[in-house]
Scaffold this active site. Structure first.
Site, PDB file in Angstrom:
ATOM      1  N   ASP A  51      36.101  31.885  40.133  1.00 57.00           N
ATOM      2  CA  ASP A  51      37.180  31.551  39.198  1.00 57.00           C
ATOM      3  C   ASP A  51      38.534  31.484  39.899  1.00 57.00           C
ATOM      4  O   ASP A  51      38.848  32.309  40.756  1.00 57.00           O
ATOM      5  CB  ASP A  51      37.234  32.646  38.121  1.00 57.00           C
ATOM      6  CG  ASP A  51      37.824  32.190  36.813  1.00 57.00           C
ATOM      7  OD1 ASP A  51      38.714  31.328  36.825  1.00 57.00           O
ATOM      8  OD2 ASP A  51      37.395  32.742  35.777  1.00 57.00           O
ATOM      9  N   SER A  60      41.868  30.944  29.546  1.00 55.62           N
ATOM     10  CA  SER A  60      42.931  30.583  30.497  1.00 55.62           C
ATOM     11  C   SER A  60      44.298  30.887  29.874  1.00 55.62           C
ATOM     12  O   SER A  60      44.523  32.010  29.433  1.00 55.62           O
ATOM     13  CB  SER A  60      42.762  29.124  30.933  1.00 55.62           C
ATOM     14  OG  SER A  60      43.467  28.861  32.124  1.00 55.62           O
ATOM     15  N   HIS A 115      35.827  28.641  36.558  1.00 52.23           N
ATOM     16  CA  HIS A 115      36.766  28.844  35.454  1.00 52.23           C
ATOM     17  C   HIS A 115      36.170  28.518  34.084  1.00 52.23           C
ATOM     18  O   HIS A 115      36.836  28.698  33.068  1.00 52.23           O
ATOM     19  CB  HIS A 115      38.000  27.967  35.716  1.00 52.23           C
ATOM     20  CG  HIS A 115      39.237  28.361  34.989  1.00 52.23           C
ATOM     21  ND1 HIS A 115      39.759  29.641  34.992  1.00 52.23           N
ATOM     22  CD2 HIS A 115      40.105  27.619  34.221  1.00 52.23           C
ATOM     23  CE1 HIS A 115      40.869  29.672  34.280  1.00 52.23           C
ATOM     24  NE2 HIS A 115      41.094  28.463  33.795  1.00 52.23           N
TER      25      HIS A 115
END
Length: 289
Positions: free
Chosen positions: A240, A100, A267
């Site tokens: 995601d 991320s 995610h």
């Protein structure tokens, strides 16, 4: 570990002197913690040493709730990463795993072509926050109308710290952040840490994953990733919040790149599909070593 006048918490799993590149886990947020990436430590069973750390401002590292936006910069976190690599004596042989926000941070580091970097994994990361916001709107528009209306109302009123906003966030999180029910303990630990001290997250990101109004809202790495000179693995989930459109610039601009999509994940493929994830990551590490 000292970092400037502060401290960075870290943990090592495995032998840093094994001869294999050290896998350094760069967590997301910004303002999260290492906890949700703990299962990367399983790589040590195959001889890959793993380093986890908490970025400054959260977890076991120094908390600085009184510092303003001028303190919380990308450069601060790049300097902290450099300090970690140097202090552990691994700056001549390492791989970065950035997830991320950590993916953007790791990519920015890699674009500087550090001599000891052997590989880069960019997991569930957009190439820029403008792209992230563009795609977040697409995903938000797919939520039930009353949910999105509640989110918009609170965002307009500046009441994003209300319980009603938090409740309205959850349908998005359950679709696009982690689809497991219940959420794994490691992820819950990081999730709660953000709320225990939201200084970094709210300053740099904003009140939620999809309402980025912090200092990162115009930032990205599309201007530098063409300079990345190591084999790079991209990871994303079919559901995601980092949609294909947000990841595509990495695939287009990094010279030596491959992309794995996890069909049953959002995610957190490392938690949602842990066996396949470990297989993919182990295969990549063997190829680059």
């Amino acid at each position: 570990m000292p970092f400037r006048e502060h401290k960075t918490w870290y943990r090592v799993t495995g032998d840093l002197n094994s001869g294999k590149p050290v896998v350094v886990a760069v967590h997301g947020g910004p303002g999260s913690t290492h906890d949700y990436l703990l299962n990367l430590a399983e790589l040590s069973a195959q001889g890959w040493p793993v380093v986890h750390y908490d970025q400054i401002g959260n977890g076991g590292s120094t908390h600085l709730p009184d510092r303003g936006a001028d303190f919380w910069t990308v450069e601060l976190f790049l300097d902290e990463l450099d300090n970690l690599l140097g202090a552990l004596g691994i700056s001549d042989n390492y791989v970065l795993f950035g997830q991320s926000w950590g993916g953007l941070l790791a990519a920015k580091h890699a674009a500087g072509r550090p001599a000891g970097l052997r590989g880069l994994v960019v997991a569930n990361a957009p190439a820029s926050y403008p792209l992230w916001l563009q795609e977040a709107k697409v995903l938000r528009d797919q939520l039930p109308a009353e949910v999105n209306e509640t989110l918009i109302r609170h965002e307009a009123a500046g009441t994003t710290d209300s319980q009603e906003y938090f409740n309205a966030m959850m349908p998005f999180y359950l679709r696009h952040v982690c689809r497991m029910d219940p959420w794994p303990r490691d992820f819950m630990a990081s999730f709660m840490e953000v709320y225990n001290d939201p200084t970094v997250y709210r300053t740099m990101n904003g009140p939620s994953e999809f309402h980025v109004i912090g200092t990162l809202k115009d930032w990205g790495v599309t201007d530098c990733i063409e300079h990345i000179a190591v084999p790079t693995l991209l990871i994303s989930g079919a559901f995601d919040e980092a949609t294909p459109a947000t990841v595509q610039p990495y695939a287009d601009l990094i010279p030596d790149v491959s992309w794995e999509v996890f069909e049953n994940s959002s995610h957190m493929p490392h938690l949602e599909e842990p066996e396949r994830f470990l297989e993919v990551l182990s295969g990549y590490l063997r190829r680059i070593h």
